[in-house]
Design a protein around this motif. Structure first.
Motif, PDB file in Angstrom:
ATOM      1  N   LEU A 104      12.796  -0.983 -35.436  1.00 37.07           N
ATOM      2  CA  LEU A 104      12.581  -2.354 -34.521  1.00 37.07           C
ATOM      3  C   LEU A 104      13.545  -2.151 -33.581  1.00 37.07           C
ATOM      4  O   LEU A 104      13.178  -2.383 -32.447  1.00 37.07           O
ATOM      5  N   ALA A 105      14.841  -1.658 -33.783  1.00 33.82           N
ATOM      6  CA  ALA A 105      15.594  -1.547 -32.628  1.00 33.82           C
ATOM      7  C   ALA A 105      15.148  -0.378 -31.447  1.00 33.82           C
ATOM      8  O   ALA A 105      15.344  -0.654 -30.404  1.00 33.82           O
ATOM      9  N   TYR A 106      14.561   0.813 -31.908  1.00 30.37           N
ATOM     10  CA  TYR A 106      13.912   1.851 -31.238  1.00 30.37           C
ATOM     11  C   TYR A 106      13.007   1.184 -30.211  1.00 30.37           C
ATOM     12  O   TYR A 106      12.637   1.576 -29.197  1.00 30.37           O
ATOM     13  N   ALA A 107      12.162  -0.082 -30.789  1.00 25.36           N
ATOM     14  CA  ALA A 107      11.023  -0.539 -29.990  1.00 25.36           C
ATOM     15  C   ALA A 107      11.600  -1.471 -28.800  1.00 25.36           C
ATOM     16  O   ALA A 107      10.799  -1.463 -28.016  1.00 25.36           O
ATOM     17  N   ALA A 108      13.040  -1.628 -28.819  1.00 21.75           N
ATOM     18  CA  ALA A 108      13.448  -2.378 -27.708  1.00 21.75           C
ATOM     19  C   ALA A 108      13.797  -1.575 -26.525  1.00 21.75           C
ATOM     20  O   ALA A 108      13.617  -0.219 -26.531  1.00 21.75           O
ATOM     21  N   ASP A 109      13.674  -2.032 -25.231  1.00 26.61           N
ATOM     22  CA  ASP A 109      14.003  -1.160 -24.023  1.00 26.61           C
ATOM     23  C   ASP A 109      15.453  -0.828 -23.868  1.00 26.61           C
ATOM     24  O   ASP A 109      15.615   0.016 -23.212  1.00 26.61           O
ATOM     25  N   ILE A 110      16.448  -1.657 -24.323  1.00 26.95           N
ATOM     26  CA  ILE A 110      17.702  -1.755 -23.940  1.00 26.95           C
ATOM     27  C   ILE A 110      18.373  -2.108 -25.524  1.00 26.95           C
ATOM     28  O   ILE A 110      18.157  -2.889 -25.986  1.00 26.95           O
ATOM     29  N   ARG A 111      19.320  -1.209 -25.841  1.00 28.85           N
ATOM     30  CA  ARG A 111      19.922  -1.411 -27.069  1.00 28.85           C
ATOM     31  C   ARG A 111      21.704  -1.311 -26.904  1.00 28.85           C
ATOM     32  O   ARG A 111      22.132  -0.497 -26.467  1.00 28.85           O
ATOM     33  N   LEU A 112      22.120  -2.510 -27.464  1.00 31.73           N
ATOM     34  CA  LEU A 112      23.421  -2.837 -27.273  1.00 31.73           C
ATOM     35  C   LEU A 112      24.155  -2.945 -28.692  1.00 31.73           C
ATOM     36  O   LEU A 112      23.384  -3.232 -29.629  1.00 31.73           O
ATOM     37  N   GLY A 113      25.342  -2.457 -28.848  1.00 33.46           N
ATOM     38  CA  GLY A 113      25.899  -2.466 -30.216  1.00 33.46           C
ATOM     39  C   GLY A 113      27.333  -2.540 -30.471  1.00 33.46           C
ATOM     40  O   GLY A 113      28.026  -3.040 -29.259  1.00 33.46           O
ATOM     41  N   THR A 114      27.756  -2.441 -31.370  1.00 29.99           N
ATOM     42  CA  THR A 114      29.099  -2.657 -31.909  1.00 29.99           C
ATOM     43  C   THR A 114      29.691  -1.495 -32.421  1.00 29.99           C
ATOM     44  O   THR A 114      28.738  -0.661 -32.821  1.00 29.99           O
ATOM     45  N   PRO A 115      31.064  -1.510 -32.639  1.00 25.93           N
ATOM     46  CA  PRO A 115      31.555  -0.221 -33.339  1.00 25.93           C
ATOM     47  C   PRO A 115      30.984  -0.042 -34.764  1.00 25.93           C
ATOM     48  O   PRO A 115      31.188   0.964 -35.271  1.00 25.93           O
ATOM     49  N   ARG A 116      30.754  -1.237 -35.553  1.00 21.84           N
ATOM     50  CA  ARG A 116      30.544  -1.169 -36.770  1.00 21.84           C
ATOM     51  C   ARG A 116      28.918  -0.981 -36.942  1.00 21.84           C
ATOM     52  O   ARG A 116      28.464  -1.097 -37.987  1.00 21.84           O
TER      53      ARG A 116
END
Length: 245
Positions: A109-121
């Motif tokens: 599902l995340a790969y389907a996004a255009d932009i992915r932001l995350g956290t260190p965890r």
């Protein structure tokens, strides 16, 4: 909209929160149905979509209790595949704000996004082969475009899980933020998108998603349409006037 997907709407964006915290937001049939309903809304009224998860988890995967009982006909039906393809094909950008686990179907599902932001965890990857299946909801064709063929092969064949720093280094995430700031960071991206011409953003997304053989003709046709747009004239005139001050 089902309470497995909490949806907040505004004029230029929608925030959708996966909301099954008791199973780390595992994606079940009800979640897929809710995603389809949301896609229908955003296809009719295009807005930027921010996807996130409740309680410090994006999505820990597909619901294994349901997945265990699925048979060959279910695999061929592409239950998650079609929902994620529809999300990726939305007219306006999709921003994933990822905290904690994004595994299996959650990663796809995340790969389907255009932009992915995350956290260190963040913990993101595809452990499917360890469960006797493959990542079949987009990983095998989307992940190579995101991180390159060699790294995609390593992740998918070994089941390796990346932490936030590794995912950033590999280009799977665009940036890292403290968990308390991840949603605000996604809104900041949506703000920058909203400052642009919506049609130009949509056409850029179309060009980005086109197969290699469609280029450069697709850009030229999309640009030709934009060159005739009143919004192009308005924005460029305003730019020139500001520069002359």
């Amino acid at each position: 909209m089902s309470d497995v997907l909490l949806v907040e709407r505004s004029a230029d964006r929608v925030v959708a929160t996966l909301n099954r915290p008791e199973v780390r937001n595992a994606i079940d049939q009800a979640t897929v149905d809710a995603l389809h309903t949301l896609c229908a809304e955003l296809e009719d009224e295009p807005r930027t979509l921010i996807l996130t998860g409740a309680d410090g988890v994006f999505a820990a995967g597909a619901d294994i209790a349901q997945l265990r009982d699925r048979r060959a006909s279910d695999a061929r039906a592409g239950i998650n595949t079609h929902a994620f393809r529809r999300i990726h094909a939305l007219p306006m950008p999709v921003v994933a704000a990822i905290d904690g686990f994004a595994l299996g179907g959650g990663a796809e599902l995340a790969y389907a996004a255009d932009i992915r932001l995350g956290t260190p965890r963040v913990r993101i990857g595809n452990p499917e082969p360890g469960l006797g299946i493959l990542a079949a909801a987009g990983a095998t064709w989307r992940l190579p475009r995101i991180v390159g063929e060699a790294r995609a092969a390593e992740l998918l064949l070994t089941g390796r899980i990346l932490d936030g720093d590794e995912a950033l280094e590999w280009g799977l995430l665009s940036s890292l933020h403290a968990p308390v700031d991840i949603l605000a960071a996604a809104h900041a991206v949506a703000d920058r998108i909203a400052a642009n011409d919506a049609r130009a953003v949509q056409h850029t997304k179309t060009a980005l998603g086109a197969p290699a053989e469609a280029h450069p003709e697709i850009e030229l046709e999309l640009q030709a349409e934009l060159f005739e747009s009143p919004e192009k004239l308005r924005r460029m005139t305003a730019f020139l006037e500001r520069r002359q001050r």
